[in-house]
Scaffold this motif. Structure first.
Motif, short mmCIF file in Angstrom:
data_model
loop_
_atom_site.label_atom_id
_atom_site.label_comp_id
_atom_site.label_asym_id
_atom_site.label_seq_id
_atom_site.Cartn_x
_atom_site.Cartn_y
_atom_site.Cartn_z
N UNK A 63 1.01 -1.06 -0.11
CA UNK A 63 0.08 -0.12 0.05
C UNK A 63 1.08 1.19 0.00
N UNK A 64 0.43 1.79 -1.09
CA UNK A 64 1.20 3.39 -0.57
C UNK A 64 0.02 4.60 -0.51
N UNK A 65 0.76 5.02 0.66
CA UNK A 65 -0.05 5.94 1.06
C UNK A 65 0.39 7.17 2.52
N UNK A 66 -0.60 7.95 2.62
CA UNK A 66 0.03 8.93 3.77
C UNK A 66 -0.48 7.94 4.62
N UNK A 67 -0.44 7.04 5.03
CA UNK A 67 -1.64 6.30 6.37
C UNK A 67 -0.49 5.94 7.04
N UNK A 68 -0.20 5.61 8.65
CA UNK A 68 0.23 5.05 9.09
C UNK A 68 0.12 3.89 9.41
N UNK A 69 -1.97 3.98 9.73
CA UNK A 69 -2.25 3.01 10.19
C UNK A 69 -3.06 2.34 9.50
N UNK A 70 -2.73 0.46 8.57
CA UNK A 70 -3.56 0.33 8.18
C UNK A 70 -3.79 -1.55 8.56
N UNK A 71 -3.29 -1.18 9.62
CA UNK A 71 -3.99 -2.33 10.88
C UNK A 71 -2.80 -2.96 10.71
N UNK A 72 -3.17 -4.41 11.38
CA UNK A 72 -2.26 -4.99 11.54
C UNK A 72 -1.51 -6.04 10.30
N UNK A 73 -0.33 -6.38 10.65
CA UNK A 73 0.09 -7.48 10.13
C UNK A 73 1.37 -6.31 8.53
N UNK A 74 1.15 -5.30 8.16
CA UNK A 74 2.46 -4.28 8.02
C UNK A 74 3.02 -4.40 8.47
#
Length: 329
Positions: A156-167
């Motif tokens: 995932x390429x984005x500005x978010x730091x919270x994409x859920x567990x496992x990243x």
């Protein structure tokens, strides 16, 4: 071990028999029960029985007989349109699963439409040439928190730091934003080489609508405010601003000489380097408090392939680190 109670699934319970729907789609397609039976390798009686059961279930006639052929009723047309699309989707999904090459790694990459069109399309040929065993499935989205069921991106390429567990997160770049236009537009409008002249030109403005899931918003009023220039003080008679939330459209309009856009360096830098776009002024805004990230799914099944995609993308952004534009986290 106690058994969990499962409530009745109202959607599935309301579904008609798929066998009956299959017979109906064939009969509607060929406008004949006989040809439908031949196509499905069953008897005409079986087709008639399935369609009769479907009509009883729907409490509506689906066909009218015209000589030896049949035609859809209005209810039949409605049901055929929905059924055909559903069957095509099911058939395509089944075909992809059946024919998926075992030796290939299929990775799902999620990014914004702008990153896909302006960055990835400019580099993807290099990746595919170097990694022929990795099959990429690209998903573009404006909302990285609302994923479709069954879609779990590997990258995932984005500005978010919270994409859920496992990243795991890897910083790519800051936003560096500056005005861009075509060389021809600057030639026709030399006054835009000053901030005041730029303010009163044909500004192509990025609208915030529908983009809250992509990044904090920077439009012309914000960018000019960073330069202590008030957009509300445009000259009388200045052309109206053009607003769009589609960044690809805005860049294409700038390329075709229709005005001045704000360029995100990671997206339009290659267009500036090639001379297709130029900077009418040298001022720029760098948002050092926020970063774009590459999030890599920590999944053992896709580990090696996922790591190779991550390393390739990170290598393309290595020049940012060399210039000190990002800091290690």
């Amino acid at each position: 071990m106690s058994q969990r109670h499962v409530d009745p699934d109202t959607l599935l319970l309301k579904m008609p028999s798929l066998r009956a729907v299959k017979a109906f789609v064939a009969a509607a397609k060929y406008e004949s029960f006989t040809r439908a039976a031949e196509a499905l390798c069953v008897s005409q009686a079986a087709i008639s029985r399935q369609i009769r059961e479907l009509e009883e279930y729907l409490n509506a006639p689906l066909f009218i007989r015209v000589g030896r052929a049949v035609e859809l009723t209005p209810a039949g047309v409605m049901f055929f349109d929905a059924s055909k699309i559903s069957f095509v989707n099911i058939a395509q999904a089944a075909e992809r699963i059946k024919n998926a090459p075992v030796e290939k790694h299929v990775l799902t990459v999620a990014c914004s439409p702008a990153f896909s069109a302006l960055w990835l399309s400019n580099h993807i040929k290099d990746f595919r040439a170097k990694n022929p065993d990795i099959e990429l499935n690209l998903i573009t989205t404006q909302n990285f928190h609302a994923r479709e069921p069954g879609i779990e991106p590997d990258i995932v390429i984005s500005k978010f730091v919270d994409l859920g567990e496992g990243y795991s997160l890897h910083p790519l770049c800051h936003d560096i934003i500056y005005p861009v236009c075509s060389p021809e537009y600057l030639q026709r409008n030399p006054a835009i080489n000053t901030l005041e002249g730029l303010r009163s030109s044909e500004l192509l403005d990025l609208s915030p609508y529908g983009r809250s899931g992509v990044a904090e918003h920077v439009d012309w009023s914000v960018w000019l405010a960073f330069q202590n220039v008030d957009i509300d003080e445009r000259h009388s008679g200045s052309p109206p601003l053009f607003h769009a939330n589609d960044y690809n459209l805005i860049v294409n309009m700038a390329l075709s000489g229709q005005g001045v856009a704000l360029g995100w360096d990671q997206l339009v830098g290659h267009l500036v380097e090639s001379g297709r776009l130029i900077q009418p002024v040298q001022e720029r805004v760098t948002l050092r408090n926020s970063l774009h990230y590459l999030a890599c799914r920590e999944n053992a099944n896709a580990g090696n392939a996922c790591g190779r995609v991550k390393d390739w993308i990170m290598s393309k952004f290595s020049s940012w680190k060399a210039k000190g534009e990002i800091h290690n986290l």
